[in-house]
Design an enzyme around this catalytic site. Structure first.
Site, PDB file in Angstrom:
ATOM      1  N   GLU A 149      14.252   1.725  -6.023  1.00  0.00           N
ATOM      2  CA  GLU A 149      14.162   2.287  -7.380  1.00  0.00           C
ATOM      3  C   GLU A 149      15.318   1.808  -8.258  1.00  0.00           C
ATOM      4  O   GLU A 149      16.073   2.597  -8.817  1.00  0.00           O
ATOM      5  CB  GLU A 149      14.075   3.819  -7.320  1.00  0.00           C
ATOM      6  CG  GLU A 149      12.805   4.277  -6.628  1.00  0.00           C
ATOM      7  CD  GLU A 149      12.555   5.779  -6.682  1.00  0.00           C
ATOM      8  OE1 GLU A 149      11.390   6.188  -6.626  1.00  0.00           O
ATOM      9  OE2 GLU A 149      13.539   6.553  -6.785  1.00  0.00           O
ATOM     10  N   GLU A 255       5.789   4.113  -3.232  1.00  0.00           N
ATOM     11  CA  GLU A 255       5.939   5.561  -3.046  1.00  0.00           C
ATOM     12  C   GLU A 255       4.962   6.304  -3.932  1.00  0.00           C
ATOM     13  O   GLU A 255       4.919   6.081  -5.143  1.00  0.00           O
ATOM     14  CB  GLU A 255       7.352   6.039  -3.442  1.00  0.00           C
ATOM     15  CG  GLU A 255       8.481   5.501  -2.612  1.00  0.00           C
ATOM     16  CD  GLU A 255       9.835   6.091  -3.038  1.00  0.00           C
ATOM     17  OE1 GLU A 255       9.855   7.159  -3.706  1.00  0.00           O
ATOM     18  OE2 GLU A 255      10.857   5.480  -2.710  1.00  0.00           O
TER      19      GLU A 255
END
Length: 323
Positions: A149, A255
């Site tokens: 991320e 995710e």
């Protein structure tokens, strides 16, 4: 061709299982929908057609192993177990001693005072160390995320994208090259959160490419609610299409998750995401991974987006992966 070079599934149906060894160390077990206690990896594979796992790796995690803080040795042991079950493996290299995400990208303590050149050397050596730890157990990862991320880069402040996009690109390049030096068939991923935010992706991915970064795929995260998932999936797919058009990169959803108390919505969300990613143009949609589905309600300080109930049985959420 390196030993075990990439034989990734045409489409990955995946689960991040990084908490599994810690949960088992705490004595936790899992039941299937019939209430029969079985190995969690076998339940995921045989009951829900999960063909791939995602495993995160911290550099020098100081936290309790029971809470699933995996170093390279623990990660390699888990990867070997998944491979032995016939599953493909994605590694997520956090390049931190703890969680790296859009709000924090903290250097490992051992790297804190490094020059930028030393930082690049550390990324090179550490990435190769993890790959070699995997190889020593007969595992060649199909995918490796260079960071987690990295909406605003990684290894702050040196690699903070909004401060120095070139440094961010060079760090990504270093990790990519290190992976390829061990396994040319392994795909590298740059992974950003907020998958619906096209402006973020154009700035970040476009900035990387403009600064010469090499990587194979774009990873995305999405954690919607029962009320907005349909809208956010459509925005994610629109963004993915734009990334394919602009940059020609493959897309993988690294995710997803939704509250365990909304299992019917979660099942619909997974099924919709799976179908729409699979149908991205030119076969560029490569898979969808659910984050820690085996987590029990409130696990590890309050995580509630797993797909198992307090009674040890699964919700219906993962049935969204079934064909």
């Amino acid at each position: 061709m390196q030993q075990g070079a990439s034989a990734a599934p045409a489409f990955a149906k995946g689960a991040d299982i990084s908490w599994v060894p810690g949960m088992e160390a705490q004595g936790r077990t899992w039941k299937d929908k019939n209430g029969v206690q079985r190995d969690i990896i076998q339940i995921l594979k045989n009951d829900y057609q999960i063909n791939s796992v995602r495993i995160r790796v911290f550099v020098n995690p100081s936290n309790d192993y029971g809470n699933g803080y995996l170093n390279k040795e623990r990660a390699a042991a888990l990867a070997q177990r998944a491979k032995n079950a016939g599953m493909s493996v994605m590694l997520t290299l956090h390049y931190s001693d703890s969680w790296a995400d859009p709000g924090k990208q903290t250097k490992p303590a051992a790297w804190r005072n490094y020059t930028f050149q030393q930082l690049m050397d550390a990324v090179w050596n550490y990435t190769r160390d993890v790959m070699n730890a995997m190889s020593s157990r007969g595992v060649t990862p199909d995918w490796v995320q260079i960071g987690n991320e990295t909406n605003n880069g990684l290894l702050w402040e040196d690699g903070k994208a909004s401060v120095n996009m070139r440094n961010y690109a060079w760090l990504i390049n270093t990790g990519h090259n290190a992976v390829k030096s061990i396994s040319s068939g392994t795909k590298t991923i740059v992974h950003l959160a907020t998958s619906e935010d096209n402006a973020l992706y154009v700035w970040n991915i476009g900035g990387l490419i403009a600064n010469g970064a090499n990587f194979d795929m774009i990873g995305m995260s999405l954690y919607p609610t029962a009320s907005n998932w349909s809208t956010l999936v459509n925005q994610t797919i629109s963004n993915a299409n734009n990334m394919i058009t602009r940059y020609g990169k493959e897309i993988i959803i690294s995710e997803i998750g939704m509250d365990y108390n909304q299992p019917a919505a979660a099942k619909s969300f997974i099924a919709d995401m799976k179908t729409k990613v699979r149908n991205l143009p030119n076969g560029k949609g490569k898979g969808v991974f659910y984050w820690e589905p085996q987590a029990s309600p409130g696990y590890n300080g309050g995580y509630n987006k797993g797909a198992w109930q307090a009674d040890g049985r699964p919700t219906v959420a993962l049935e969204g992966f079934l064909n």
